[in-house]
Motif scaffolding. Structure first.
Motif, mmCIF file in Angstrom:
data_model
loop_
_atom_site.group_PDB
_atom_site.id
_atom_site.type_symbol
_atom_site.label_atom_id
_atom_site.label_comp_id
_atom_site.label_asym_id
_atom_site.label_seq_id
_atom_site.Cartn_x
_atom_site.Cartn_y
_atom_site.Cartn_z
ATOM 1 N N SER A 129 0.835 -1.208 0.000
ATOM 2 C CA SER A 129 0.000 0.000 0.000
ATOM 3 C C SER A 129 0.868 1.256 0.000
ATOM 4 C CB SER A 129 -0.915 0.007 1.225
ATOM 5 O OG SER A 129 -1.791 -1.095 1.209
ATOM 6 N N ALA A 130 1.910 1.246 0.836
ATOM 7 C CA ALA A 130 2.821 2.386 0.879
ATOM 8 C C ALA A 130 3.518 2.566 -0.469
ATOM 9 C CB ALA A 130 3.844 2.195 1.993
ATOM 10 N N ALA A 131 3.909 1.455 -1.101
ATOM 11 C CA ALA A 131 4.560 1.529 -2.407
ATOM 12 C C ALA A 131 3.630 2.143 -3.445
ATOM 13 C CB ALA A 131 5.003 0.141 -2.844
ATOM 14 N N HIS A 132 2.367 1.781 -3.399
ATOM 15 C CA HIS A 132 1.403 2.346 -4.349
ATOM 16 C C HIS A 132 1.291 3.858 -4.177
ATOM 17 C CE1 HIS A 132 -2.521 3.315 -6.159
ATOM 18 N NE2 HIS A 132 -2.284 2.281 -6.952
ATOM 19 N N ASP A 133 1.290 4.311 -2.919
ATOM 20 C CA ASP A 133 1.229 5.752 -2.668
ATOM 21 C C ASP A 133 2.486 6.449 -3.178
ATOM 22 O OD1 ASP A 133 -1.243 5.497 -1.486
ATOM 23 O OD2 ASP A 133 -0.474 5.562 0.571
ATOM 24 N N LEU A 134 3.622 5.789 -3.065
ATOM 25 C CA LEU A 134 4.872 6.382 -3.522
ATOM 26 C C LEU A 134 4.958 6.415 -5.047
ATOM 27 C CD1 LEU A 134 7.741 7.455 -2.835
ATOM 28 C CD2 LEU A 134 8.512 5.070 -2.904
ATOM 29 N N VAL A 135 4.608 5.322 -5.680
ATOM 30 C CA VAL A 135 4.720 5.229 -7.133
ATOM 31 C C VAL A 135 3.681 6.109 -7.814
ATOM 32 C CG1 VAL A 135 4.536 3.663 -9.108
ATOM 33 C CG2 VAL A 135 5.749 2.934 -7.036
ATOM 34 N N GLY A 136 2.481 6.153 -7.251
ATOM 35 C CA GLY A 136 1.413 6.955 -7.839
ATOM 36 C C GLY A 136 0.420 6.102 -8.584
ATOM 37 N N ARG A 137 -0.815 6.588 -8.616
ATOM 38 C CA ARG A 137 -1.895 5.810 -9.242
ATOM 39 C C ARG A 137 -1.613 5.507 -10.706
ATOM 40 N NH1 ARG A 137 -6.630 4.609 -7.351
ATOM 41 N NH2 ARG A 137 -6.302 6.039 -5.606
ATOM 42 N N LEU B 113 15.164 -2.642 1.334
ATOM 43 C CA LEU B 113 14.217 -1.989 2.233
ATOM 44 C C LEU B 113 14.777 -0.676 2.778
ATOM 45 C CD1 LEU B 113 12.753 -4.985 4.295
ATOM 46 C CD2 LEU B 113 11.431 -3.354 2.917
ATOM 47 N N ARG B 114 16.062 -0.635 3.093
ATOM 48 C CA ARG B 114 16.643 0.609 3.612
ATOM 49 C C ARG B 114 16.483 1.748 2.616
ATOM 50 N NH1 ARG B 114 20.656 -2.996 5.390
ATOM 51 N NH2 ARG B 114 22.109 -2.426 3.733
ATOM 52 N N GLY B 115 16.802 1.489 1.363
ATOM 53 C CA GLY B 115 16.647 2.530 0.349
ATOM 54 C C GLY B 115 15.197 2.899 0.114
ATOM 55 N N PHE B 116 14.323 1.905 0.126
ATOM 56 C CA PHE B 116 12.918 2.178 -0.165
ATOM 57 C C PHE B 116 12.266 2.968 0.967
ATOM 58 C CE2 PHE B 116 8.439 1.130 -0.882
ATOM 59 C CZ PHE B 116 8.352 1.437 -2.231
ATOM 60 N N PRO C 37 8.355 6.238 -12.070
ATOM 61 C CA PRO C 37 8.904 4.945 -12.511
ATOM 62 C C PRO C 37 10.158 4.542 -11.765
ATOM 63 C CG PRO C 37 9.281 6.651 -14.171
ATOM 64 C CD PRO C 37 8.352 7.239 -13.158
ATOM 65 N N SER C 38 10.970 5.491 -11.313
ATOM 66 C CA SER C 38 12.182 5.112 -10.592
ATOM 67 C C SER C 38 11.835 4.463 -9.259
ATOM 68 C CB SER C 38 13.072 6.339 -10.364
ATOM 69 O OG SER C 38 12.421 7.310 -9.568
ATOM 70 N N ALA C 39 10.785 4.967 -8.590
ATOM 71 C CA ALA C 39 10.340 4.347 -7.339
ATOM 72 C C ALA C 39 9.784 2.962 -7.608
ATOM 73 C CB ALA C 39 9.291 5.219 -6.654
ATOM 74 N N ARG C 40 9.077 2.811 -8.723
ATOM 75 C CA ARG C 40 8.542 1.489 -9.073
ATOM 76 C C ARG C 40 9.685 0.507 -9.328
ATOM 77 N NH1 ARG C 40 3.768 -1.377 -10.502
ATOM 78 N NH2 ARG C 40 4.520 -3.497 -10.504
ATOM 79 N N ALA C 41 10.740 0.979 -9.976
ATOM 80 C CA ALA C 41 11.888 0.104 -10.220
ATOM 81 C C ALA C 41 12.541 -0.311 -8.905
ATOM 82 C CB ALA C 41 12.898 0.813 -11.119
ATOM 83 N N ARG C 42 12.620 0.617 -7.944
ATOM 84 C CA ARG C 42 13.190 0.281 -6.638
ATOM 85 C C ARG C 42 12.319 -0.737 -5.914
ATOM 86 N NH1 ARG C 42 16.667 4.546 -4.823
ATOM 87 N NH2 ARG C 42 16.888 3.417 -2.836
ATOM 88 N N PHE C 43 11.005 -0.574 -6.045
ATOM 89 C CA PHE C 43 10.093 -1.514 -5.397
ATOM 90 C C PHE C 43 10.199 -2.889 -6.052
ATOM 91 C CE2 PHE C 43 5.643 -3.186 -4.754
ATOM 92 C CZ PHE C 43 5.798 -3.459 -3.412
#
Length: 233
Positions: free
Chosen positions: A128-136, A163-166, A141-147
């Motif tokens: 859920s947190a990743a979805h908020d970070l990446v965006g609807r 996890l530390r970076g994310f 895309p860089s955050a999605r790649a990290r996830f």
């Protein structure tokens, strides 16, 4: 590390606000993290106190941050906040629970650093947190790649690294996380075949699909997730 029982009301221990409940009960590691961060005298409440007089809480968060890249047991100054009960006959390597609690607690400190709003929020899973970070519309895309790199980790050491970076990305955007659920995810990830189940949970959270009825790690008892864990005197 021995523990002794303490008692509390059913509302203590960082219960989800406004009547919300986690989609699954917490396991042993999750209950420890929930209590230590969100309990009546938990780290978050003391660190985010408006009067900002909790020098000890600030020192504890700073010490925990130093442990984010260290192994369980390496820093004596954080033993009190990362300890777990170890079964008789445990070997020299950290147990699954020791790794999970140490990782979740130290990542909370990374997440909360210098922020005045609470970064521990019960019921907000990693997906859920990743979805908020990446965006609807996946505008980050860089955050999605990290996830994606995090999710496809094959060892717990690799998972902790990503996890530390994310979590640092979540902190920069002020996006909260349930570190207690994360602790249980880390335990589950280490179980034989458990990584697949944890990834499925994260995928369901990311796309807001119905969660599994069973936790990634079985709780130590049938107690409600808000029940206070055992702690040292």
């Amino acid at each position: 590390m021995t523990t002794s029982d303490i008692s509390t009301s059913a509302q203590a221990g960082g219960a989800p606000p406004d009547g919300a409940r986690r989609s699954r009960p917490l396991g042993e590691a999750g209950r420890l993290v929930d209590w230590r961060i969100g309990g009546p005298r938990g780290l978050q409440g003391r660190y985010c106190s408006k009067n900002r007089k909790e020098a000890l809480a600030r020192a504890q968060v700073a010490a925990l941050r130093k442990g984010a890249s260290r192994s369980p047991g390496e820093l004596p100054e954080i033993w009190e906040l990362t300890r777990v009960e170890v079964p008789d006959g445990a070997g020299d390597a950290p147990t699954w629970e020791e790794i999970a609690v140490h990782t979740a607690m130290t990542l909370y400190a990374v997440h909360q650093q210098s922020r005045t709003e609470p970064m521990f929020r019960p019921s907000v899973g990693l997906g859920s947190a990743a979805h908020d970070l990446v965006g609807r519309d996946e505008e980050n895309p860089s955050a999605r790649a990290r996830f994606n790199a995090l999710v496809t980790s094959t060892t717990v050491a690799e998972l902790r690294h990503h996890l530390r970076g994310f979590v640092s990305l979540l902190r920069a955007r002020g996006i909260a996380l349930d570190h207690a659920m994360l602790a249980d995810d880390i335990v589950g990830f280490q179980r034989p075949g458990g990584a697949k189940k944890v990834r499925l949970n994260w995928a369901r959270q990311y796309y807001s699909l119905p969660a599994e009825s069973q936790p990634a790690t079985a709780p130590a008892s049938d107690a409600d997730s808000t029940t206070a864990p055992t702690q040292e005197n």
